[in-house]
Design an enzyme around this catalytic site. Sequence first.
Site, PDB file in Angstrom:
ATOM      1  N   SER A   1       0.822  -1.209   0.000  1.00  0.00           N
ATOM      2  CA  SER A   1       0.000   0.000   0.000  1.00  0.00           C
ATOM      3  C   SER A   1       0.853   1.254   0.000  1.00  0.00           C
ATOM      4  CB  SER A   1      -0.957  -0.011   1.194  1.00  0.00           C
ATOM      5  OG  SER A   1      -0.271  -0.335   2.365  1.00  0.00           O
TER       6      SER A   1
ATOM      7  N   GLU B   1      -5.044  -0.164  -8.218  1.00  0.00           N
ATOM      8  CA  GLU B   1      -4.049   0.882  -8.474  1.00  0.00           C
ATOM      9  C   GLU B   1      -2.787   0.164  -8.962  1.00  0.00           C
ATOM     10  OE1 GLU B   1      -2.616   2.910  -4.914  1.00  0.00           O
ATOM     11  OE2 GLU B   1      -2.533   4.818  -5.982  1.00  0.00           O
TER      12      GLU B   1
ATOM     13  N   HIS C   1      -2.164  -2.879  -6.540  1.00  0.00           N
ATOM     14  CA  HIS C   1      -2.707  -2.528  -5.223  1.00  0.00           C
ATOM     15  C   HIS C   1      -4.234  -2.655  -5.241  1.00  0.00           C
ATOM     16  CE1 HIS C   1      -3.109   0.804  -1.941  1.00  0.00           C
ATOM     17  NE2 HIS C   1      -3.263  -0.403  -1.434  1.00  0.00           N
TER      18      HIS C   1
ATOM     19  N   ASN D   1      -3.175   6.234  -1.168  1.00  0.00           N
ATOM     20  CA  ASN D   1      -2.864   6.554   0.225  1.00  0.00           C
ATOM     21  C   ASN D   1      -2.268   7.938   0.422  1.00  0.00           C
ATOM     22  OD1 ASN D   1      -3.886   4.399   1.732  1.00  0.00           O
ATOM     23  ND2 ASN D   1      -2.348   3.077   0.790  1.00  0.00           N
TER      24      ASN D   1
HETATM   25  N1  CAA Z   1     -16.564 -10.549  -0.010  1.00  0.00           N
HETATM   26  C1  CAA Z   1     -17.645 -10.545  -0.810  1.00  0.00           C
HETATM   27  N2  CAA Z   1     -18.661  -9.666  -0.693  1.00  0.00           N
HETATM   28  C2  CAA Z   1     -18.571  -8.767   0.289  1.00  0.00           C
HETATM   29  C3  CAA Z   1     -17.483  -8.688   1.176  1.00  0.00           C
HETATM   30  C4  CAA Z   1     -16.437  -9.639   0.991  1.00  0.00           C
HETATM   31  N3  CAA Z   1     -15.327  -9.633   1.754  1.00  0.00           N
HETATM   32  N4  CAA Z   1     -17.673  -7.658   2.036  1.00  0.00           N
HETATM   33  C5  CAA Z   1     -18.854  -7.090   1.708  1.00  0.00           C
HETATM   34  N5  CAA Z   1     -19.394  -7.765   0.659  1.00  0.00           N
HETATM   35  C6  CAA Z   1     -20.617  -7.433  -0.059  1.00  0.00           C
HETATM   36  C7  CAA Z   1     -21.888  -7.706   0.692  1.00  0.00           C
HETATM   37  O1  CAA Z   1     -22.334  -9.028   0.508  1.00  0.00           O
HETATM   38  C8  CAA Z   1     -22.858  -6.695   0.069  1.00  0.00           C
HETATM   39  O2  CAA Z   1     -23.306  -7.160  -1.205  1.00  0.00           O
HETATM   40  P1  CAA Z   1     -24.560  -6.483  -2.001  1.00  0.00           P
HETATM   41  O3  CAA Z   1     -24.157  -5.075  -2.348  1.00  0.00           O
HETATM   42  O4  CAA Z   1     -24.721  -7.340  -3.206  1.00  0.00           O
HETATM   43  O5  CAA Z   1     -25.689  -6.490  -1.037  1.00  0.00           O
HETATM   44  C9  CAA Z   1     -21.980  -5.488  -0.164  1.00  0.00           C
HETATM   45  O6  CAA Z   1     -20.631  -5.992  -0.244  1.00  0.00           O
HETATM   46  C10 CAA Z   1     -22.089  -4.495   0.945  1.00  0.00           C
HETATM   47  O7  CAA Z   1     -21.739  -5.130   2.174  1.00  0.00           O
HETATM   48  P2  CAA Z   1     -22.578  -5.011   3.538  1.00  0.00           P
HETATM   49  O8  CAA Z   1     -24.046  -4.921   3.242  1.00  0.00           O
HETATM   50  O9  CAA Z   1     -22.112  -6.078   4.469  1.00  0.00           O
HETATM   51  O10 CAA Z   1     -22.062  -3.684   4.211  1.00  0.00           O
HETATM   52  P3  CAA Z   1     -22.010  -2.229   3.701  1.00  0.00           P
HETATM   53  O11 CAA Z   1     -23.125  -1.866   2.789  1.00  0.00           O
HETATM   54  O12 CAA Z   1     -21.818  -1.451   4.944  1.00  0.00           O
HETATM   55  O13 CAA Z   1     -20.645  -2.176   2.848  1.00  0.00           O
HETATM   56  C11 CAA Z   1     -18.333  -1.978   2.588  1.00  0.00           C
HETATM   57  C12 CAA Z   1     -19.442  -2.622   3.378  1.00  0.00           C
HETATM   58  C13 CAA Z   1     -18.356  -2.496   1.145  1.00  0.00           C
HETATM   59  C14 CAA Z   1     -17.019  -2.396   3.256  1.00  0.00           C
HETATM   60  C15 CAA Z   1     -18.555  -0.413   2.595  1.00  0.00           C
HETATM   61  O14 CAA Z   1     -18.713   0.048   3.899  1.00  0.00           O
HETATM   62  C16 CAA Z   1     -17.405   0.342   1.977  1.00  0.00           C
HETATM   63  O15 CAA Z   1     -17.295   0.462   0.756  1.00  0.00           O
HETATM   64  N6  CAA Z   1     -16.500   0.885   2.843  1.00  0.00           N
HETATM   65  C17 CAA Z   1     -15.313   1.608   2.403  1.00  0.00           C
HETATM   66  C18 CAA Z   1     -14.272   0.618   1.977  1.00  0.00           C
HETATM   67  C19 CAA Z   1     -13.011   1.287   1.553  1.00  0.00           C
HETATM   68  O16 CAA Z   1     -12.870   2.499   1.503  1.00  0.00           O
HETATM   69  N7  CAA Z   1     -12.020   0.440   1.228  1.00  0.00           N
HETATM   70  C20 CAA Z   1     -10.714   0.912   0.857  1.00  0.00           C
HETATM   71  C21 CAA Z   1      -9.863   0.891   2.078  1.00  0.00           C
HETATM   72  S1  CAA Z   1      -8.260   1.462   1.711  1.00  0.00           S
HETATM   73  C22 CAA Z   1      -7.467   0.103   1.152  1.00  0.00           C
HETATM   74  O17 CAA Z   1      -7.950  -0.991   1.126  1.00  0.00           O
HETATM   75  C23 CAA Z   1      -6.096   0.310   0.645  1.00  0.00           C
HETATM   76  C24 CAA Z   1      -5.031   0.687   1.555  1.00  0.00           C
HETATM   77  O18 CAA Z   1      -3.914   0.660   1.077  1.00  0.00           O
HETATM   78  C25 CAA Z   1      -5.187   1.108   2.945  1.00  0.00           C
END
Ligand code: CAA
Length: 295
Positions: free
Chosen positions: A118, A151, A139, A189
Amino acid sequence: MKKIAVIGAGTMGNGIAHVFAQNDFQVNLIDVSQEQLDKALATIGKNMDRQVAKGSLTEAAKQKALSNLTTNTTIADGVKDAELVVEAATENIDLKLKIFHQLDEAAPASCILATNTSSISITKIAAATKRPELVIGMHFMNPVPVMKLVEIINGYATKREVTDSIVELSKTLGKVPCVVNDYPGFIANRILMPMINEAIYSLYEGVAGVQEIDTVMKLGMAHPMGPLQLADFIGLDVCLSILNVLYQGFGNQKYAPCPLLVNMVTAGFKGVKSGEGFYTYTPGSKDLIVSSRFK
Ligand code: CAA
Protein backbone atom coordinates in the site's frame (compact mmCIF):
# COMPACT_ATOMS: atom_id res chain seq x y z
CA MET A 1 -1.70 -15.74 -17.85
CA LYS A 2 -3.58 -18.56 -16.18
CA LYS A 3 -1.39 -19.68 -13.30
CA ILE A 4 -1.26 -17.22 -10.42
CA ALA A 5 0.51 -17.52 -7.08
CA VAL A 6 -0.61 -15.30 -4.20
CA ILE A 7 1.81 -14.83 -1.29
CA GLY A 8 0.18 -14.26 2.11
CA ALA A 9 -3.19 -15.60 3.24
CA GLY A 10 -4.32 -12.62 5.34
CA THR A 11 -7.27 -10.35 4.51
CA MET A 12 -5.81 -8.97 1.26
CA GLY A 13 -4.25 -12.27 0.13
CA ASN A 14 -7.47 -14.22 0.54
CA GLY A 15 -9.44 -11.47 -1.23
CA ILE A 16 -7.01 -11.45 -4.16
CA ALA A 17 -7.06 -15.27 -4.39
CA HIS A 18 -10.87 -15.11 -4.27
CA VAL A 19 -11.23 -12.80 -7.31
CA PHE A 20 -8.65 -14.66 -9.40
CA ALA A 21 -10.26 -18.06 -8.62
CA GLN A 22 -13.73 -16.68 -9.35
CA ASN A 23 -12.49 -15.52 -12.76
CA ASP A 24 -11.17 -18.94 -13.74
CA PHE A 25 -7.48 -18.56 -12.94
CA GLN A 26 -5.57 -21.42 -11.28
CA VAL A 27 -4.54 -19.93 -7.95
CA ASN A 28 -1.90 -21.24 -5.59
CA LEU A 29 -2.24 -19.45 -2.23
CA ILE A 30 1.04 -19.53 -0.28
CA ASP A 31 1.63 -18.82 3.41
CA VAL A 32 4.11 -20.14 5.97
CA SER A 33 1.20 -21.10 8.23
CA GLN A 34 -1.07 -23.99 7.24
CA GLU A 35 -3.54 -22.77 9.88
CA GLN A 36 -3.69 -19.36 8.17
CA LEU A 37 -4.23 -21.06 4.79
CA ASP A 38 -7.12 -23.14 6.19
CA LYS A 39 -8.63 -19.99 7.69
CA ALA A 40 -8.27 -18.17 4.36
CA LEU A 41 -10.03 -20.96 2.42
CA ALA A 42 -12.88 -20.90 4.95
CA THR A 43 -13.15 -17.09 4.61
CA ILE A 44 -13.20 -17.29 0.80
CA GLY A 45 -15.97 -19.93 1.00
CA LYS A 46 -17.96 -17.71 3.39
CA ASN A 47 -17.54 -14.61 1.22
CA MET A 48 -18.61 -16.58 -1.86
CA ASP A 49 -21.68 -17.76 0.10
CA ARG A 50 -22.58 -14.05 0.54
CA GLN A 51 -22.34 -13.62 -3.23
CA VAL A 52 -24.49 -16.74 -3.80
CA ALA A 53 -27.08 -15.44 -1.30
CA LYS A 54 -27.15 -12.09 -3.18
CA GLY A 55 -27.48 -13.86 -6.56
CA SER A 56 -24.21 -12.48 -7.95
CA LEU A 57 -22.64 -15.98 -8.05
CA THR A 58 -24.25 -19.36 -8.71
CA GLU A 59 -23.56 -22.35 -6.45
CA ALA A 60 -21.95 -24.14 -9.44
CA ALA A 61 -19.67 -21.14 -10.15
CA LYS A 62 -18.73 -21.06 -6.47
CA GLN A 63 -17.76 -24.76 -6.54
CA LYS A 64 -15.75 -24.22 -9.74
CA ALA A 65 -13.99 -21.20 -8.19
CA LEU A 66 -13.12 -23.16 -5.04
CA SER A 67 -11.73 -26.00 -7.20
CA ASN A 68 -9.37 -23.45 -8.82
CA LEU A 69 -7.64 -22.92 -5.45
CA THR A 70 -4.67 -24.85 -4.10
CA THR A 71 -2.40 -23.99 -1.17
CA ASN A 72 1.28 -24.29 -0.37
CA THR A 73 3.52 -23.50 2.60
CA THR A 74 6.76 -22.83 0.71
CA ILE A 75 7.62 -20.25 -1.93
CA ALA A 76 10.11 -22.53 -3.73
CA ASP A 77 7.44 -25.14 -4.39
CA GLY A 78 4.49 -22.78 -4.74
CA VAL A 79 5.72 -20.46 -7.53
CA LYS A 80 7.74 -22.82 -9.71
CA ASP A 81 5.27 -22.76 -12.63
CA ALA A 82 3.55 -19.42 -11.91
CA GLU A 83 3.05 -16.87 -14.70
CA LEU A 84 2.23 -14.10 -12.22
CA VAL A 85 2.92 -13.80 -8.50
CA VAL A 86 0.96 -11.30 -6.41
CA GLU A 87 2.64 -10.71 -3.06
CA ALA A 88 0.30 -9.66 -0.23
CA ALA A 89 2.42 -10.36 2.85
CA THR A 90 2.60 -8.12 5.92
CA GLU A 91 3.49 -4.48 5.16
CA ASN A 92 7.11 -4.75 6.29
CA ILE A 93 9.94 -3.66 4.00
CA ASP A 94 12.52 -6.22 5.19
CA LEU A 95 10.04 -9.07 4.83
CA LYS A 96 9.04 -7.94 1.33
CA LEU A 97 12.67 -7.63 0.20
CA LYS A 98 13.36 -11.15 1.49
CA ILE A 99 10.26 -12.56 -0.24
CA PHE A 100 11.12 -10.89 -3.57
CA HIS A 101 14.65 -12.24 -3.41
CA GLN A 102 13.19 -15.74 -2.92
CA LEU A 103 10.59 -15.22 -5.66
CA ASP A 104 13.30 -14.17 -8.08
CA GLU A 105 15.20 -17.40 -7.38
CA ALA A 106 12.17 -19.71 -7.57
CA ALA A 107 9.76 -18.30 -10.18
CA PRO A 108 10.21 -18.90 -13.95
CA ALA A 109 12.36 -16.20 -15.61
CA SER A 110 9.37 -14.76 -17.50
CA CYS A 111 7.07 -14.61 -14.46
CA ILE A 112 5.80 -11.11 -13.53
CA LEU A 113 6.26 -10.30 -9.84
CA ALA A 114 3.56 -7.96 -8.49
CA THR A 115 3.22 -6.55 -5.00
CA ASN A 116 0.03 -5.44 -3.27
CA THR A 117 2.01 -3.03 -1.08
CA SER A 118 0.00 0.00 0.00
CA SER A 119 2.98 2.35 0.26
CA ILE A 120 6.42 0.70 0.03
CA SER A 121 8.49 1.76 -3.00
CA ILE A 122 8.05 -0.60 -5.97
CA THR A 123 11.47 0.52 -7.24
CA LYS A 124 13.07 -0.57 -3.96
CA ILE A 125 11.29 -3.94 -3.98
CA ALA A 126 12.26 -4.45 -7.65
CA ALA A 127 15.90 -3.76 -6.79
CA ALA A 128 15.89 -6.90 -4.61
CA THR A 129 15.48 -8.96 -7.83
CA LYS A 130 17.44 -9.49 -11.03
CA ARG A 131 14.32 -8.71 -13.06
CA PRO A 132 13.24 -5.19 -12.01
CA GLU A 133 11.59 -4.69 -15.42
CA LEU A 134 9.09 -7.45 -14.51
CA VAL A 135 8.20 -6.03 -11.08
CA ILE A 136 5.06 -3.91 -10.65
CA GLY A 137 2.59 -2.73 -8.00
CA MET A 138 -0.90 -4.23 -8.10
CA HIS A 139 -2.71 -2.53 -5.22
CA PHE A 140 -6.16 -3.97 -4.50
CA MET A 141 -8.59 -2.34 -2.07
CA ASN A 142 -10.30 -3.99 0.89
CA PRO A 143 -12.74 -5.78 0.63
CA VAL A 144 -11.17 -7.05 -2.60
CA PRO A 145 -14.23 -8.90 -3.99
CA VAL A 146 -16.29 -5.70 -3.67
CA MET A 147 -13.96 -2.79 -4.49
CA LYS A 148 -13.56 -2.01 -8.18
CA LEU A 149 -10.19 -0.27 -8.16
CA VAL A 150 -6.76 -1.76 -8.83
CA GLU A 151 -4.05 0.88 -8.47
CA ILE A 152 -1.25 -0.23 -10.79
CA ILE A 153 2.13 1.23 -9.90
CA ASN A 154 5.04 1.44 -12.31
CA GLY A 155 8.42 1.04 -10.66
CA TYR A 156 11.27 3.09 -12.18
CA ALA A 157 12.33 0.11 -14.32
CA THR A 158 8.94 -1.51 -15.05
CA LYS A 159 8.58 -2.41 -18.75
CA ARG A 160 5.66 -0.90 -20.69
CA GLU A 161 4.53 -4.39 -21.85
CA VAL A 162 4.31 -5.53 -18.23
CA THR A 163 2.09 -2.56 -17.30
CA ASP A 164 -0.12 -3.19 -20.34
CA SER A 165 -0.56 -6.86 -19.50
CA ILE A 166 -1.43 -6.13 -15.85
CA VAL A 167 -3.95 -3.50 -16.99
CA GLU A 168 -5.63 -6.07 -19.28
CA LEU A 169 -5.52 -8.73 -16.59
CA SER A 170 -7.18 -6.39 -14.06
CA LYS A 171 -10.01 -5.80 -16.53
CA THR A 172 -10.58 -9.57 -16.89
CA LEU A 173 -11.07 -9.62 -13.09
CA GLY A 174 -13.90 -7.09 -13.52
CA LYS A 175 -11.77 -4.35 -11.94
CA VAL A 176 -11.00 -0.82 -13.08
CA PRO A 177 -7.21 -0.33 -13.33
CA CYS A 178 -5.56 3.07 -12.77
CA VAL A 179 -1.87 3.39 -13.64
CA VAL A 180 0.24 5.66 -11.43
CA ASN A 181 3.96 6.23 -10.77
CA ASP A 182 6.11 5.20 -7.85
CA TYR A 183 6.23 8.01 -5.28
CA PRO A 184 5.40 7.67 -1.56
CA GLY A 185 1.80 6.54 -0.98
CA PHE A 186 1.19 6.40 -4.76
CA ILE A 187 -2.23 8.09 -5.27
CA ALA A 188 -4.68 6.15 -3.05
CA ASN A 189 -2.86 6.55 0.22
CA ARG A 190 -1.24 9.91 -0.52
CA ILE A 191 -4.76 11.34 -0.54
CA LEU A 192 -6.61 8.98 1.83
CA MET A 193 -4.15 8.95 4.75
CA PRO A 194 -3.86 12.75 5.23
CA MET A 195 -7.68 12.82 5.38
CA ILE A 196 -7.73 10.09 8.03
CA ASN A 197 -4.89 11.81 9.94
CA GLU A 198 -6.79 15.13 9.86
CA ALA A 199 -9.90 13.36 11.22
CA ILE A 200 -7.79 11.99 14.10
CA TYR A 201 -6.28 15.46 14.72
CA SER A 202 -9.83 16.90 14.82
CA LEU A 203 -10.73 14.39 17.53
CA TYR A 204 -7.40 14.93 19.40
CA GLU A 205 -7.91 18.72 19.43
CA GLY A 206 -11.50 18.39 20.65
CA VAL A 207 -13.12 19.89 17.56
CA ALA A 208 -15.76 17.13 17.56
CA GLY A 209 -16.48 13.59 18.77
CA VAL A 210 -15.99 10.30 16.89
CA GLN A 211 -19.60 10.05 15.78
CA GLU A 212 -19.79 13.69 14.65
CA ILE A 213 -16.59 13.48 12.58
CA ASP A 214 -17.73 10.29 10.85
CA THR A 215 -21.28 11.52 10.32
CA VAL A 216 -20.09 14.76 8.70
CA MET A 217 -18.02 12.82 6.17
CA LYS A 218 -20.63 10.07 5.60
CA LEU A 219 -23.64 12.31 5.11
CA GLY A 220 -21.86 15.43 3.91
CA MET A 221 -19.48 13.81 1.42
CA ALA A 222 -21.30 10.52 0.70
CA HIS A 223 -18.43 8.37 1.98
CA PRO A 224 -19.62 4.81 2.77
CA MET A 225 -17.67 4.90 6.06
CA GLY A 226 -16.49 7.90 8.07
CA PRO A 227 -12.67 8.37 8.21
CA LEU A 228 -12.36 7.07 11.79
CA GLN A 229 -14.39 3.93 11.05
CA LEU A 230 -12.38 3.45 7.87
CA ALA A 231 -9.12 3.80 9.84
CA ASP A 232 -10.33 1.05 12.21
CA PHE A 233 -11.30 -1.09 9.18
CA ILE A 234 -7.89 -0.65 7.48
CA GLY A 235 -6.04 -1.15 10.81
CA LEU A 236 -4.61 1.73 12.85
CA ASP A 237 -1.15 0.15 12.70
CA VAL A 238 -1.35 0.08 8.88
CA CYS A 239 -2.48 3.74 8.81
CA LEU A 240 0.43 4.72 11.07
CA SER A 241 2.95 2.83 8.98
CA ILE A 242 1.69 4.44 5.73
CA LEU A 243 1.77 7.92 7.30
CA ASN A 244 5.37 7.29 8.37
CA VAL A 245 6.27 6.31 4.78
CA LEU A 246 4.72 9.60 3.55
CA TYR A 247 6.39 11.63 6.32
CA GLN A 248 9.83 10.12 5.73
CA GLY A 249 9.46 9.99 1.93
CA PHE A 250 8.54 13.67 1.51
CA GLY A 251 10.13 15.07 4.70
CA ASN A 252 7.08 17.29 5.04
CA GLN A 253 5.48 18.01 8.43
CA LYS A 254 2.00 17.84 6.92
CA TYR A 255 2.23 14.03 6.90
CA ALA A 256 3.35 13.70 10.56
CA PRO A 257 1.09 11.11 12.23
CA CYS A 258 -1.19 12.51 14.95
CA PRO A 259 0.19 11.71 18.45
CA LEU A 260 -3.18 10.15 19.34
CA LEU A 261 -2.78 7.60 16.52
CA VAL A 262 0.76 6.83 17.67
CA ASN A 263 -0.45 6.30 21.26
CA MET A 264 -3.34 4.05 20.22
CA VAL A 265 -1.11 1.79 18.12
CA THR A 266 1.58 1.67 20.81
CA ALA A 267 -1.06 0.58 23.34
CA GLY A 268 -2.34 -2.17 21.00
CA PHE A 269 -5.60 -0.48 19.93
CA LYS A 270 -5.50 -1.30 16.23
CA GLY A 271 -9.17 -1.11 15.24
CA VAL A 272 -11.33 -4.02 14.02
CA LYS A 273 -8.50 -6.59 14.14
CA SER A 274 -7.79 -5.97 17.87
CA GLY A 275 -11.44 -5.45 18.87
CA GLU A 276 -11.07 -1.73 19.66
CA GLY A 277 -9.98 1.50 18.00
CA PHE A 278 -12.24 4.53 17.68
CA TYR A 279 -15.10 2.02 17.99
CA THR A 280 -15.49 -1.24 19.92
CA TYR A 281 -16.12 -4.41 17.89
CA THR A 282 -17.88 -7.59 18.95
CA PRO A 283 -17.46 -10.59 16.63
CA GLY A 284 -20.71 -11.31 14.76
CA SER A 285 -22.23 -7.91 15.56
CA LYS A 286 -22.65 -5.12 12.99
CA ASP A 287 -23.40 -2.47 15.66
CA LEU A 288 -21.07 0.52 15.57
CA ILE A 289 -20.32 1.46 19.17
CA VAL A 290 -17.99 4.38 19.93
CA SER A 291 -15.15 3.27 22.23
CA SER A 292 -15.79 4.25 25.85
CA ARG A 293 -12.45 6.17 25.74
CA PHE A 294 -14.03 8.73 23.39
CA LYS A 295 -17.41 9.15 25.07
N1 CAA B 1 -16.56 -10.55 -0.01
C1 CAA B 1 -17.64 -10.55 -0.81
N2 CAA B 1 -18.66 -9.67 -0.69
C2 CAA B 1 -18.57 -8.77 0.29
C3 CAA B 1 -17.48 -8.69 1.18
C4 CAA B 1 -16.44 -9.64 0.99
N3 CAA B 1 -15.33 -9.63 1.75
N4 CAA B 1 -17.67 -7.66 2.04
C5 CAA B 1 -18.85 -7.09 1.71
N5 CAA B 1 -19.39 -7.77 0.66
C6 CAA B 1 -20.62 -7.43 -0.06
C7 CAA B 1 -21.89 -7.71 0.69
O1 CAA B 1 -22.33 -9.03 0.51
C8 CAA B 1 -22.86 -6.70 0.07
O2 CAA B 1 -23.31 -7.16 -1.21
P1 CAA B 1 -24.56 -6.48 -2.00
O3 CAA B 1 -24.16 -5.08 -2.35
O4 CAA B 1 -24.72 -7.34 -3.21
O5 CAA B 1 -25.69 -6.49 -1.04
C9 CAA B 1 -21.98 -5.49 -0.16
O6 CAA B 1 -20.63 -5.99 -0.24
C10 CAA B 1 -22.09 -4.49 0.94
O7 CAA B 1 -21.74 -5.13 2.17
P2 CAA B 1 -22.58 -5.01 3.54
O8 CAA B 1 -24.05 -4.92 3.24
O9 CAA B 1 -22.11 -6.08 4.47
O10 CAA B 1 -22.06 -3.68 4.21
P3 CAA B 1 -22.01 -2.23 3.70
O11 CAA B 1 -23.12 -1.87 2.79
O12 CAA B 1 -21.82 -1.45 4.94
O13 CAA B 1 -20.65 -2.18 2.85
C11 CAA B 1 -18.33 -1.98 2.59
C12 CAA B 1 -19.44 -2.62 3.38
C13 CAA B 1 -18.36 -2.50 1.14
C14 CAA B 1 -17.02 -2.40 3.26
C15 CAA B 1 -18.55 -0.41 2.60
O14 CAA B 1 -18.71 0.05 3.90
C16 CAA B 1 -17.41 0.34 1.98
O15 CAA B 1 -17.30 0.46 0.76
N6 CAA B 1 -16.50 0.88 2.84
C17 CAA B 1 -15.31 1.61 2.40
C18 CAA B 1 -14.27 0.62 1.98
C19 CAA B 1 -13.01 1.29 1.55
O16 CAA B 1 -12.87 2.50 1.50
N7 CAA B 1 -12.02 0.44 1.23
C20 CAA B 1 -10.71 0.91 0.86
C21 CAA B 1 -9.86 0.89 2.08
S1 CAA B 1 -8.26 1.46 1.71
C22 CAA B 1 -7.47 0.10 1.15
O17 CAA B 1 -7.95 -0.99 1.13
C23 CAA B 1 -6.10 0.31 0.65
C24 CAA B 1 -5.03 0.69 1.56
O18 CAA B 1 -3.91 0.66 1.08
C25 CAA B 1 -5.19 1.11 2.95
